[in-house]
Design a protein around this motif. Structure first.
Motif, short mmCIF file in Angstrom:
data_model
loop_
_atom_site.label_atom_id
_atom_site.label_comp_id
_atom_site.label_asym_id
_atom_site.label_seq_id
_atom_site.Cartn_x
_atom_site.Cartn_y
_atom_site.Cartn_z
N PRO A 1 0.80 -1.24 0.00
CA PRO A 1 0.00 0.00 0.00
C PRO A 1 0.83 1.29 0.00
CG PRO A 1 -0.90 -1.56 1.58
CD PRO A 1 0.41 -2.13 1.11
N ASN A 2 2.11 1.19 0.36
CA ASN A 2 2.99 2.36 0.35
C ASN A 2 3.67 2.56 -1.00
OD1 ASN A 2 2.47 2.85 3.12
ND2 ASN A 2 3.94 1.24 3.63
N GLY A 3 3.35 1.69 -1.97
CA GLY A 3 3.95 1.80 -3.30
C GLY A 3 5.33 1.18 -3.39
N VAL A 4 5.67 0.28 -2.46
CA VAL A 4 6.97 -0.37 -2.42
C VAL A 4 6.84 -1.80 -2.95
CG1 VAL A 4 8.89 -1.10 -0.93
CG2 VAL A 4 7.70 1.07 -0.49
N ILE A 5 7.75 -2.18 -3.84
CA ILE A 5 7.72 -3.53 -4.42
C ILE A 5 8.24 -4.53 -3.40
CG2 ILE A 5 8.65 -5.00 -6.26
CD1 ILE A 5 8.81 -2.39 -7.98
N GLN A 6 7.40 -5.51 -3.07
CA GLN A 6 7.73 -6.51 -2.06
C GLN A 6 8.09 -7.88 -2.64
OE1 GLN A 6 8.09 -5.89 1.21
NE2 GLN A 6 7.67 -3.76 0.74
N ILE A 7 7.56 -8.20 -3.81
CA ILE A 7 7.80 -9.51 -4.43
C ILE A 7 8.12 -9.29 -5.90
CG2 ILE A 7 6.76 -11.72 -5.12
CD1 ILE A 7 5.01 -11.55 -2.59
N VAL A 8 9.14 -9.99 -6.38
CA VAL A 8 9.51 -9.98 -7.80
C VAL A 8 9.72 -11.42 -8.23
CG1 VAL A 8 11.26 -9.32 -9.50
CG2 VAL A 8 10.66 -7.73 -7.65
N GLU A 9 9.07 -11.80 -9.33
CA GLU A 9 9.29 -13.12 -9.93
C GLU A 9 9.32 -12.94 -11.44
OE1 GLU A 9 7.38 -17.59 -9.85
OE2 GLU A 9 6.00 -15.88 -9.76
N ILE A 10 10.37 -13.44 -12.06
CA ILE A 10 10.47 -13.38 -13.52
C ILE A 10 10.80 -14.78 -14.01
CG2 ILE A 10 11.67 -12.37 -15.50
CD1 ILE A 10 12.16 -9.89 -13.73
N THR A 11 10.01 -15.25 -14.97
CA THR A 11 10.24 -16.58 -15.52
C THR A 11 10.49 -16.49 -17.02
OG1 THR A 11 7.89 -17.00 -15.92
CG2 THR A 11 8.74 -17.64 -13.77
N ALA A 12 11.08 -17.55 -17.56
CA ALA A 12 11.28 -17.63 -19.00
C ALA A 12 9.93 -17.72 -19.70
CB ALA A 12 12.14 -18.86 -19.33
N GLY A 13 9.92 -17.35 -20.96
CA GLY A 13 8.68 -17.26 -21.72
C GLY A 13 7.83 -18.51 -21.74
N GLY A 14 8.43 -19.68 -21.68
CA GLY A 14 7.67 -20.92 -21.77
C GLY A 14 7.19 -21.46 -20.44
N ILE A 15 7.43 -20.73 -19.34
CA ILE A 15 7.07 -21.22 -18.01
C ILE A 15 5.91 -20.42 -17.45
CG2 ILE A 15 7.89 -21.64 -15.66
CD1 ILE A 15 10.75 -21.72 -16.89
N GLY A 16 4.75 -21.06 -17.34
CA GLY A 16 3.57 -20.41 -16.79
C GLY A 16 3.62 -20.32 -15.28
N ARG A 17 2.94 -19.31 -14.74
CA ARG A 17 2.90 -19.09 -13.29
C ARG A 17 1.62 -19.64 -12.68
NH1 ARG A 17 4.01 -12.98 -14.73
NH2 ARG A 17 3.06 -13.80 -16.60
#
Length: 187
Positions: free
Chosen positions: A127-143
């Motif tokens: 709510p303060n506009g701060v990024i708490q979680i980041v996840e980046i996957t390759a194009g072929g990997i669904g979340r």
């Protein structure tokens, strides 16, 4: 450089939500938990499965006070066309941000410059506009939306309980930890 614990950068864009075109900016997110869910492009293969998974779990995100913003470098017009044509995308009730200027994708450092598309990136903003979680996957990997829900519950718990942390695979209601000298070497 990691975006964890950095502030959301300013943006303003057009979006598709609830059968309408709307404007969305960083100011609209103040005081709320938000998920930015980047995907490469409309009318593709893995993307609709991920967006449908989010749509199927959207009520659970809403119960946690979390708004979902899916983002691709397509326009809000393309989002509407995809919504009108695809049974999977027709389920979506959350906001679909257009990013044809590539600004939002660059802000989150997920732009594949040579393709003009975004990587598969998930960002949870408090709510303060701060990024708490980041996840980046390759194009072929669904979340997985359920795993994202688990991570958000942990982030919200830690946010509401300073001095406590959530161990691996923590689920709501389970024991947390209070880091201290006494715990060093005992876990």
């Amino acid at each position: 450089m990691s975006l964890i614990n950095t502030n959301l950068k300013p943006f303003k864009t057009e979006a598709f939500k609830g059968g309408k075109f709307i404007s969305v900016s960083d100011a609209d997110l103040k005081g709320k938990w938000s998920v930015f869910f980047f995907y490469p492009a409309d009318f593709t293969f893995v993307c609709p499965t991920e967006l449908e998974d989010l749509a199927d779990n959207y009520a659970e995100f809403q119960k946690l006070g979390v708004e979902i913003y899916s983002v691709s470098t397509d326009t809000h017009f393309a989002h509407k066309a995809w919504h009108d044509m695809s049974p999977a995308i027709k389920k979506i009730k959350y906001t679909m941000l257009g990013d044809p200027t590539l600004k939002i994708s660059r802000n989150f450092d997920v732009l594949i410059e040579e393709a003009g598309l975004a990587d598969r990136g998930t960002f949870v903003v408090d709510p303060n506009g701060v990024i708490q979680i980041v996840e980046i996957t390759a194009g072929g990997i669904g979340r997985d939306a359920k795993e994202l829900l688990r991570k958000i519950k942990a982030a919200q718990y830690v946010h509401a309980h300073p001095g406590e942390v959530c161990p691996a695979a923590w689920k709501e209601g389970q024991k947390t930890l209070a880091p201290s000298l006494d715990l060093v070497g005992k876990i």
